[in-house]
Design an enzyme around this catalytic site. Structure first.
Site, short mmCIF file in Angstrom:
data_model
loop_
_atom_site.label_atom_id
_atom_site.label_comp_id
_atom_site.label_asym_id
_atom_site.label_seq_id
_atom_site.Cartn_x
_atom_site.Cartn_y
_atom_site.Cartn_z
N LYS A 118 33.48 51.42 -43.88
CA LYS A 118 32.20 50.82 -44.25
C LYS A 118 32.45 49.75 -45.28
O LYS A 118 33.43 49.81 -46.03
CB LYS A 118 31.27 51.89 -44.85
CG LYS A 118 29.81 51.54 -44.74
CD LYS A 118 29.34 51.83 -43.34
CE LYS A 118 27.85 51.69 -43.17
NZ LYS A 118 27.43 52.34 -41.90
N ASP A 143 24.76 46.44 -40.61
CA ASP A 143 24.16 47.65 -41.15
C ASP A 143 22.94 47.16 -41.94
O ASP A 143 22.48 46.03 -41.72
CB ASP A 143 25.19 48.39 -42.04
CG ASP A 143 24.80 49.84 -42.33
OD1 ASP A 143 25.02 50.69 -41.46
OD2 ASP A 143 24.26 50.11 -43.41
N1 GLU Z 1 26.19 50.37 -38.99
C1 GLU Z 1 26.10 51.15 -37.80
C2 GLU Z 1 26.34 52.62 -38.10
O1 GLU Z 1 26.17 53.06 -39.20
C3 GLU Z 1 26.99 50.61 -36.68
C4 GLU Z 1 28.45 50.56 -36.99
C5 GLU Z 1 29.25 49.83 -35.94
O2 GLU Z 1 28.67 49.41 -34.95
O3 GLU Z 1 30.44 49.68 -36.14
O4 GLU Z 1 26.65 53.40 -37.23
#
Ligand code: GLU
Length: 419
Positions: free
Chosen positions: A109, A149
């Site tokens: 993240k 996100d």
């Molecule tokens: N931010 C989204 C999540 O928390 C997607 C993450 C992604 O697609 O890599 O799952």
């Protein structure tokens, strides 16, 4: 610049969940211990020349939680209260989510502590490009692949992809997902998280002997996740009685026309003031009677002090970490079916995976193919979690975590400890 803050509600939640799960799985203490820490974490400062002519420095992070099952994957969030602890917790959740679904990824993240709404487009572009340059050695199509996100979108991903590509002297579409279609994005990615929630809710309702027609829905958050979930649930015949965003919440016991509501939001920037609706506080929204509650805004919204007043029978977690462990216990005791974040909102990373695979092969699928594959993957994951919960006599979160953590732990076990 202040020192990076590690203390976070979300990290406490994520660690409590891991510890509980490790106990249930009877995990070896050495593997449990390794899972409690991120593999690596990068803290960067992001100086931006603001429109005022002054330079402001923002703090940014990228955390790789576990790399045991493949390159790392996870979103990038722009929010004022982002800190190292929160990003670490979210990276950990991505590890369990990807493993649960069976994607060949570890969890990561990123975040920048900034209010994106307070910046101009030029400032946001500079922030994004400088942040990308600062984490350059941490990302790559076979290393770590960011995605949108909270507070970031397709445009953010286009700037990241361009910045990375410029340093390589060629286009590298596989370095991010959630890109605009024209530069290698996938059909159906934008709707994927919301669509995945609808599949999860459909299966949960079905197992509880209900179908979606006429079920009353409340959605907290009307961004990329909440608005799509509301629209698709409404199209399936649900009655969307309450929605909220940062500026306020609205209520109508007869239900909203979600298409008209989206037009209102496009024009005014908020659900607030939608004609024919009763204004509500965001806290009150969560306590209104409904069948399905979708918290799709920020973390820690369902807490010890309001969980006993939640009147939904199904809670589908669109956001990451919207329920504290204390609230989770209350909801469990009250028989509320909570579809946990790592299952309910997995549609986003599932279609991110499809986008990444398509980009690596330079071969793109039709939207109908994406939608049917997403449905298949979500349905399989839901069935596995439901069956495990029944077998273990436990709730869906415990079962989903058991499955996700078990798979990551198995990766550590077979790969062993280097050196
Ligand atoms: N931010 C989204 C999540 O928390 C997607 C993450 C992604 O697609 O890599 O799952």
């Amino acid at each position: 610049m202040e020192k990076p803050e590690f203390d976070s509600h979300l990290l406490r939640t994520a660690l409590a969940q891991l510890d509980r799960t490790a106990l249930r799985l009877n995990l070896e203490p050495d593997i449990h211990e390794r899972l409690r820490y991120p593999r690596r974490a990068l803290v960067v400062s992001v100086p931006v020349l603001m429109d005022s002519g002054k330079t402001e420095v923002f703090q940014g992070y990228r955390v790789h939680h576990s790399t045991v099952l493949g390159p790392t994957k996870g979103g990038l969030r722009y929010a004022p209260d982002v800190n190292l602890g929160e990003v670490t917790a979210l990276a950990m959740l991505m590890s369990w989510k990807c493993a649960l679904i069976g994607l060949p990824y570890g969890g990561a993240k990123g975040g920048v502590s900034v209010d994106p709404h307070a910046l101009s487009r030029r400032e946001l572009e500079h922030l994004t490009r400088r942040y990308t340059a600062e984490i350059m050695l941490f990302i790559g199509p076979d290393l770590d692949i960011p995605a949108p996100d909270l507070g970031t979108d397709e445009q953010t991903m286009a700037w990241m992809m361009d910045t990375y590509s410029m340093t390589q002297g060629k286009s590298v579409p596989g370095v991010v997902t959630g890109k605009p279609l024209i530069v290698g994005g996938s059909a159906g990615r934008r709707e994927a998280t919301g669509r995945g929630i609808v599949y999860a809710v459909y299966h949960a309702a079905h197992r509880l002997g209900q179908n979606l027609q006429g079920l009353k829905v409340v959605v907290q958050g009307f961004g990329n996740v909440g608005s799509v979930a509301a629209r698709l649930l409404w199209r399936e015949g649900c009655v969307v009685v309450g929605v909220g965003d940062v500026r306020g919440a609205i209520w109508n016991p007869h239900g909203f026309d979600v298409r008209q509501l989206e037009a209102h939001v496009a024009e005014s920037g908020s659900v607030a003031g939608f004609p024919g609706s009763e204004p509500l506080g965001n806290a009150e929204l969560l306590e209104r009677p409904c069948d399905i509650l979708v918290p799709a805004a920020v973390g820690s919204q369902l807490r010890e002090d309001n969980a006993d007043r939640v009147r939904a029978t199904i809670v589908a977690e669109g956001a990451n970490g919207p329920t504290t462990p204390e609230a989770d216990a209350v909801l469990r005791d009250r028989g509320v079916t909570v579809i946990p974040d790592i299952l309910a909102n997995a549609g986003g990373v599932i279609v991110s995976y499809f986008e990444w695979v398509q980009g690596l092969q330079y071969y793109f699928w039709r939207e109908s193919e994406i939608v049917s594959r997403l449905q298949e993957v979500m349905t399989r994951a839901f069935s596995r979690v439901w069956a495990l919960a029944a077998k273990e006599g436990t709730d869906l979160r415990t079962a989903a975590l058991m499955e996700g953590v078990r798979r990551v732990a198995e990766g550590y076990r077979v790969r062993g400890l280097y050196p």
